[in-house]
Design an enzyme around this catalytic site. Structure first.
Site, PDB file in Angstrom:
ATOM      1  N   ARG A   8       0.988  -1.180   0.171  1.00 17.72           N
ATOM      2  CA  ARG A   8       0.158   0.028   0.015  1.00 17.72           C
ATOM      3  C   ARG A   8       1.051   1.313   0.082  1.00 17.72           C
ATOM      4  O   ARG A   8       2.088   1.400   0.596  1.00 17.72           O
ATOM      5  CB  ARG A   8      -0.661   0.037   1.119  1.00 17.72           C
ATOM      6  N   HIS A  55      -0.959  -2.565  -4.601  1.00 16.80           N
ATOM      7  CA  HIS A  55      -0.335  -3.548  -5.527  1.00 16.80           C
ATOM      8  C   HIS A  55      -0.232  -2.620  -7.073  1.00 16.80           C
ATOM      9  O   HIS A  55      -0.581  -3.399  -7.877  1.00 16.80           O
ATOM     10  CB  HIS A  55      -1.067  -4.924  -5.559  1.00 16.80           C
ATOM     11  N   GLU A  67       5.590 -12.320   0.807  1.00 16.61           N
ATOM     12  CA  GLU A  67       6.036 -11.524  -0.137  1.00 16.61           C
ATOM     13  C   GLU A  67       7.256 -10.592   0.180  1.00 16.61           C
ATOM     14  O   GLU A  67       7.099  -9.929   0.965  1.00 16.61           O
ATOM     15  CB  GLU A  67       4.796 -10.530  -0.469  1.00 16.61           C
ATOM     16  N   HIS A 114       3.293 -12.879  -5.722  1.00 14.98           N
ATOM     17  CA  HIS A 114       2.113 -13.144  -4.664  1.00 14.98           C
ATOM     18  C   HIS A 114       1.446 -14.541  -4.728  1.00 14.98           C
ATOM     19  O   HIS A 114       0.429 -14.547  -5.021  1.00 14.98           O
ATOM     20  CB  HIS A 114       1.076 -11.886  -5.123  1.00 14.98           C
ATOM     21  N   ASP A 147      -1.414  -9.941   8.232  1.00 14.22           N
ATOM     22  CA  ASP A 147      -1.307  -9.352   7.025  1.00 14.22           C
ATOM     23  C   ASP A 147      -0.475  -8.061   7.313  1.00 14.22           C
ATOM     24  O   ASP A 147      -0.578  -6.968   7.117  1.00 14.22           O
ATOM     25  CB  ASP A 147      -2.738  -8.992   6.483  1.00 14.22           C
TER      26      ASP A 147
END
Ligand code: BGC
Length: 403
Positions: A132, A157, A368, A231, A303
């Site tokens: 982000r 993304h 990631e 991803h 996350d």
């Protein structure tokens, strides 16, 4: 011949026989072993699979562009299927502890699935900016750039049409250490609001050491920002085989970047000790995921970006994951300073993926490798600025074995 002479001669002959037996038998045995080994080796060599790449049509994009699916195999029969639409890893077959191959990434059977329904960015290359950027804005040399706000009020993304949704030129090949696919893409000045013509090359190599290696590089003709990642959603029990909560996770990080409610980092680096974010001692992903913790609440599970324990840009171990039933282990090595560990919290059973498997919540996890989210607005984070004379480079390796 007298009796004494006769007895002496017989004794000598017997001695010679015994000596012959003991001297010749090992030599014979050695010779036989040698011959057997040679023929075994020859048979092995004849059987040995050479790294290979083949190509087949995968479908057409909406503008009619023909998209291909490349099948890379290594000397052990491990197989990765990668398409030049979004650089997506469509399937990845690796052995369990008995040698049985299973596909360990989520995805779709055909291009249409990715074109219509890849909100979760399954298997894709992410750019120009992974994760982000707050409110879709950042400043460079006093100029403000505005990007799509495609995740609430934030930019996620790379925007509406990021690197996951573009056509990449592809060149495949084999090397003694594996099979590779080189993907290139030129992102035009102003694309998705970012400055500079950016030329990106991503080389996927499926090595004979059962690694999926990704080498990224990029250049620009204007000062810009860049943060690339991959991803894939992994499930080491096999795609569609339940949730990933029993996987044992190790993350080589003492700190993570806590966020606000919209998953934008606060700018602080928080110590993981005594929190559900401590994976220095391996723990089941599901052990603490639903604890009453503000950060877990913000992410609806994990996350977040972990700050890897490392010096500079060295290629170091970032994470190790083990699935107990299959015995499959995946290690991630990277040159990047951070890693986003995302537990598929937004998968909700609305996607039917490969082989008719339904992807429910937490059926896959992503690791990631990246620079920290929102770095363009965070002066305290490692820089993501790329200058016209500079070169962006990243190497990330996903290595598989089983125990
Ligand atoms: C992000 C998640 C997002 C997911 C899929 C991850 O990299 O951190 O917040 O939901 O990608 O879009």
């Amino acid at each position: 011949m007298n009796l004494r002479l006769y007895i002496r001669l017989r004794t000598e002959r017997n001695r010679a026989r015994v000596a012959h037996k003991f001297l010749c038998f090992p030599a014979l045995a050695a010779l036989l072993t040698c011959l057997t080994l040679t023929s075994l080796c020859e048979a092995q060599a004849a059987k040995k699979i050479q790294p290979n790449v083949s190509k087949q049509p995968f479908g057409k994009m909406d503008d009619g562009t023909q998209v291909d699916l490349y099948t890379l195999t290594n000397a052990h029969g491990v197989e990765a299927r990668i398409t030049n639409y979004g650089g997506i890893v469509v399937s990845l077959k690796v052995p369990d502890r008995t040698g049985k191959l299973d596909d360990v990434v989520l995805g779709y059977d055909n291009l249409d699935g990715y074109l219509k329904n890849n909100g979760p960015y399954m298997g894709a290359l992410i750019g120009r900016y992974a994760n982000r950027i707050a409110k879709g804005r950042f400043k460079l040399n006093g100029v403000e750039y505005r990007l799509a706000q495609n995740n609430g009020e934030n930019h996620l993304h790379g925007g509406l049409k990021g690197f996951d949704k573009v056509f990449w030129s592809a060149q495949s090949g084999t090397r003694p250490n594996g099979a590779s696919l080189t993907l290139t893409y030129v992102s035009k000045d102003g694309e998705e609001g970012y400055p500079g013509n950016v030329r990106v090359t991503v080389v996927y190599t499926l090595t004979n050491a059962n690694e999926l290696r990704i080498d990224y590089s990029a250049t620009t003709d204007k000062t810009t920002v860049i943060n690339l990642t991959h991803h894939s959603y992994f499930n080491l029990a096999g795609q569609g085989q339940g949730d990933i909560l029993q996987h044992q996770m190790f993350i080589n990080a003492n700190r993570f970047t806590p966020t606000d409610q919209s998953s934008i980092p606060t700018g602080k680096l928080k110590n993981i000790r005594g929190t559900p974010f401590d994976f220095l001692k391996p723990a089941a992903i599901g052990a603490r995921i639903d604890q009453d913790d503000e950060q877990l609440g913000f992410g609806h599970g994990y996350d977040h970006n972990w700050v890897l324990n490392k010096q500079g840009q060295a290629l170091t171990l970032a994470a190790r994951v083990r699935e107990p039933k299959s015995g499959r282990i995946m290690e991630v090595f990277t040159t990047e300073p951070g890693i986003q560990f995302y537990t598929g919290n937004f998968l909700d059973g609305t996607i039917t993926g490969k082989a008719g498997k339904v992807y429910n919540r937490r059926y896959g996890f992503c690791l990631e490798a990246q620079h920290f989210p929102d770095s363009p607005n965070q002066p305290g984070f490692p820089t993501v600025v790329l200058q016209p004379r500079g070169k962006y480079r990243q190497t990330t390796i996903y290595r598989f074995f089983a125990k």
